[in-house]
Write a protein that holds these residues in place. Structure first.
Motif, mmCIF file in Angstrom:
data_model
loop_
_atom_site.group_PDB
_atom_site.id
_atom_site.type_symbol
_atom_site.label_atom_id
_atom_site.label_comp_id
_atom_site.label_asym_id
_atom_site.label_seq_id
_atom_site.Cartn_x
_atom_site.Cartn_y
_atom_site.Cartn_z
ATOM 1 N N ARG A 1 34.455 14.639 40.789
ATOM 2 C CA ARG A 1 33.777 15.217 39.628
ATOM 3 C C ARG A 1 32.340 15.501 40.045
ATOM 4 N N VAL A 2 31.904 16.735 39.848
ATOM 5 C CA VAL A 2 30.559 17.151 40.223
ATOM 6 C C VAL A 2 29.749 17.402 38.960
ATOM 7 N N ASN A 3 28.559 16.816 38.918
ATOM 8 C CA ASN A 3 27.650 16.998 37.783
ATOM 9 C C ASN A 3 26.478 17.858 38.242
ATOM 10 N N THR A 4 26.146 18.864 37.438
ATOM 11 C CA THR A 4 25.137 19.844 37.831
ATOM 12 C C THR A 4 24.030 19.969 36.796
ATOM 13 N N PHE A 5 22.908 20.548 37.241
ATOM 14 C CA PHE A 5 21.734 20.748 36.398
ATOM 15 C C PHE A 5 21.163 22.127 36.685
ATOM 16 N N GLN A 6 20.788 22.855 35.660
ATOM 17 C CA GLN A 6 20.163 24.167 35.798
ATOM 18 C C GLN A 6 18.680 24.023 35.460
ATOM 19 N N PRO A 7 17.817 23.939 36.476
ATOM 20 C CA PRO A 7 16.385 23.783 36.203
ATOM 21 C C PRO A 7 15.774 25.078 35.671
ATOM 22 N N SER A 8 14.708 24.926 34.933
ATOM 23 C CA SER A 8 13.967 26.092 34.444
ATOM 24 C C SER A 8 13.125 26.658 35.589
ATOM 25 N N ALA A 9 12.627 27.865 35.406
ATOM 26 C CA ALA A 9 11.760 28.483 36.422
ATOM 27 C C ALA A 9 10.525 27.627 36.658
ATOM 28 N N GLU A 10 9.963 27.051 35.607
ATOM 29 C CA GLU A 10 8.778 26.207 35.743
ATOM 30 C C GLU A 10 9.087 24.942 36.537
ATOM 31 N N GLU A 11 10.241 24.346 36.293
ATOM 32 C CA GLU A 11 10.632 23.143 37.032
ATOM 33 C C GLU A 11 10.845 23.450 38.510
ATOM 34 N N LEU A 12 11.442 24.596 38.809
ATOM 35 C CA LEU A 12 11.635 24.989 40.203
ATOM 36 C C LEU A 12 10.304 25.226 40.898
ATOM 37 N N THR A 13 9.383 25.901 40.213
ATOM 38 C CA THR A 13 8.061 26.138 40.783
ATOM 39 C C THR A 13 7.367 24.820 41.075
ATOM 40 N N SER A 14 7.410 23.909 40.144
ATOM 41 C CA SER A 14 6.793 22.606 40.331
ATOM 42 C C SER A 14 7.444 21.847 41.488
ATOM 43 N N LEU A 15 8.764 21.870 41.544
ATOM 44 C CA LEU A 15 9.490 21.165 42.594
ATOM 45 C C LEU A 15 9.144 21.715 43.974
ATOM 46 N N PHE A 16 9.170 23.026 44.127
ATOM 47 C CA PHE A 16 8.945 23.622 45.440
ATOM 48 C C PHE A 16 7.479 23.663 45.839
ATOM 49 N N ASN A 17 6.568 23.476 44.896
ATOM 50 C CA ASN A 17 5.151 23.436 45.234
ATOM 51 C C ASN A 17 4.645 22.028 45.496
ATOM 52 N N GLN A 18 5.483 21.015 45.317
ATOM 53 C CA GLN A 18 5.081 19.634 45.547
ATOM 54 C C GLN A 18 4.582 19.418 46.964
ATOM 55 N N GLY A 19 5.273 19.992 47.949
ATOM 56 C CA GLY A 19 4.911 19.782 49.346
ATOM 57 C C GLY A 19 3.682 20.536 49.777
ATOM 58 N N SER A 20 3.244 21.514 48.998
ATOM 59 C CA SER A 20 2.101 22.325 49.424
ATOM 60 C C SER A 20 0.770 21.763 48.929
ATOM 61 N N ARG A 21 0.810 20.687 48.175
ATOM 62 C CA ARG A 21 -0.435 20.081 47.689
ATOM 63 C C ARG A 21 -1.091 19.259 48.793
#
Length: 157
Positions: free
Chosen positions: A136-156
């Motif tokens: 059984r696979v459980n999934t999540f659809q992040p918002s555009a804002e959440e994706l931006t925040s997630l992918f910008n974490q490493g650039s700080r």
């Protein structure tokens, strides 16, 4: 019905596109296939015996969920491909620990539950009449804002 290639529904590029074809998509189900051989998209991931290690089961299942989601987005007129995330898997079992060379895998996912951003899918991987993996696979659809925040974490800094 004729379906596009899996890459038309998923945000994946080679070599991480692990599916070769879409066989069926309905309101609650999707079926995709891939061959385990040195000429398939799985070639970079095969072991010395030509087998695919069992841990790829989760990604095969997740990509089939992504095909299901992408197909539905296209049916609703949404042209862009959305990035989804696997939250986890439950009771994921790959009985032999590998998918043997020369087999064609059929990955079937069935929707169990869905709301606006979360989904749960019952998944099986078969070859002919043999069931090779389930879970059984459980999934999540992040918002555009959440994706931006997630992918910008490493650039700080």
């Amino acid at each position: 019905m004729t379906y596009l290639s899996p890459g038309e529904y998923l945000p994946h590029d080679a070599p991480m596109m692990l599916l070769e074809s879409v066989k069926d998509v309905t309101e609650e189900r999707a079926v995709c296939c891939v061959s385990v051989n040195a000429q398939s998209v799985l070639a970079p991931f095969l072991n010395a015996d030509g087998d695919l290690p069992g841990w790829y089961a989760l990604e095969l299942m997740a990509q089939t969920v992504g095909v299901w989601s992408g197909w539905h987005r296209q049916q609703e007129g949404q042209a862009h491909i959305a990035l989804g995330m696997v939250l986890g898997a439950r009771e994921l079992i790959c009985a032999e620990g590998r998918f043997m060379a020369g087999t064609t895998l059929t990955i079937t996912i069935t929707l169990l539950m869905q709301d606006a951003r979360f989904g749960s899918f019952e998944c099986t991987i078969t070859a002919g009449d043999a069931t090779l993996a389930t879970g059984r696979v459980n999934t999540f659809q992040p918002s555009a804002e959440e994706l931006t925040s997630l992918f910008n974490q490493g650039s700080r800094t």
